[in-house]
Design a protein around this motif. Structure first.
Motif: not given
Length: 281
Positions: A160-165, A182-186
């Motif tokens: 599992i690869t987590e990509i924070p905002e 993946i947390v989609l930031g702006l």
């Protein structure tokens, strides 16, 4: 698409009463809306007439419904293949024939037994001299390492690869992880659309990689995605993501780089999206 459907009209040669088909039970059998009053016979000519109430749209809906049902059955069987604790499971193909197939659990257990046998043989008294030299432990470590590497490439083990905002382009590497959260930031680029690309430069050729992306909207609920690669989407439509903060979309990618005997390479990426999102809370 040429099969009769419920609602179509049935008429037998020499018998002019019309009957409505109430159900198609198989490729060679139908049920009528009432008891047939003609003579029972075989090798008799008949006709089936499309009924006005069974329009082309109705037939299309029936075909789509059957396709979705078959897809759900296939996914259920695939889950059995992956998650079953049994050694075998029954697979029914599209012709209705049943086959007994080994589960991944069976392959894993067989592989563990094989590795244990190899280790026991090499460490036996007949190979004591090699054991003293440390050769056995090195060989066993190599076997386990290479086996786990192969299993990881074909998706039998998950990383599992987590990509924070954040607000930068994202590169998906199928040979390093087959599950991305993946947390989609702006993103500060094109209209808040985060670029996502698929890096196939280090993939082994002619091996299929499967990657699952869980795309979560941050607290703003405004994150968008640009898939930058040559992905062929199911039904020809790229995902339209959810817009509510905290909601999640699940996208599955199948990636393979094919190489022929002349060294010519072609890259294939297929994308699957359910068309609806998840509210994890």
């Amino acid at each position: 698409m040429d099969r009769p459907s419920a609602g179509d009209i049935f008429i037998a040669s020499g018998h002019y009463e019309l009957y409505e088909i109430s159900e198609v039970t198989s490729d060679t059998e139908i049920k009528l809306d009432r008891t047939f009053t003609g003579d029972n016979s075989s090798n008799t000519n008949y006709a089936i007439i499309r009924h006005a109430s069974a329009s082309d749209i109705t037939h299309l809906n029936l075909a789509l419904s059957a396709l979705i049902q078959r897809k759900d059955e296939y996914i259920s069987k695939f889950d059995d293949l992956i998650s079953s604790e049994d050694d075998t499971f029954t697979w029914t193909d599209r012709f209705g024939e049943e086959h007994q197939l080994a589960t991944l659990n069976k392959y894993k257990n067989d592989l563990d037994d094989l590795l244990n046998d190899i280790h026991n043989i090499v460490t036996s008294k007949s190979a004591q001299v090699l054991t003293d030299a440390g050769f056995v432990d090195t060989l066993y470590h190599l076997l386990v390492t290479e086996t786990n590497s192969i299993l990881s490439k074909i998706g039998l083990t998950n990383k599992i690869t987590e990509i924070p905002e954040q607000g930068s382009p994202i590169s998906i590497k199928p040979d390093q992880s087959n599950y991305y959260e993946i947390v989609l930031g702006l993103y500060t680029g094109n209209n808040n659309r985060t670029p996502i690309s698929i890096d196939t430069s280090t993939l082994e050729r002619n091996i299929l990689y499967e990657v699952t992306l869980v795309l979560e909207q941050s607290h703003t609920g405004l994150g968008k995605v640009d898939f930058l690669d040559d992905i062929k989407w199911i039904a020809g439509m790229a995902p339209v993501l959810s817009y509510e903060a905290g909601s999640q979309d699940v996208v599955t990618l199948m990636v393979i780089v094919k190489s022929d005997s002349s060294g010519y390479e072609t890259r294939m990426i297929r994308g699957f999206y359910t068309g609806c999102w998840i509210e994890p809370a």
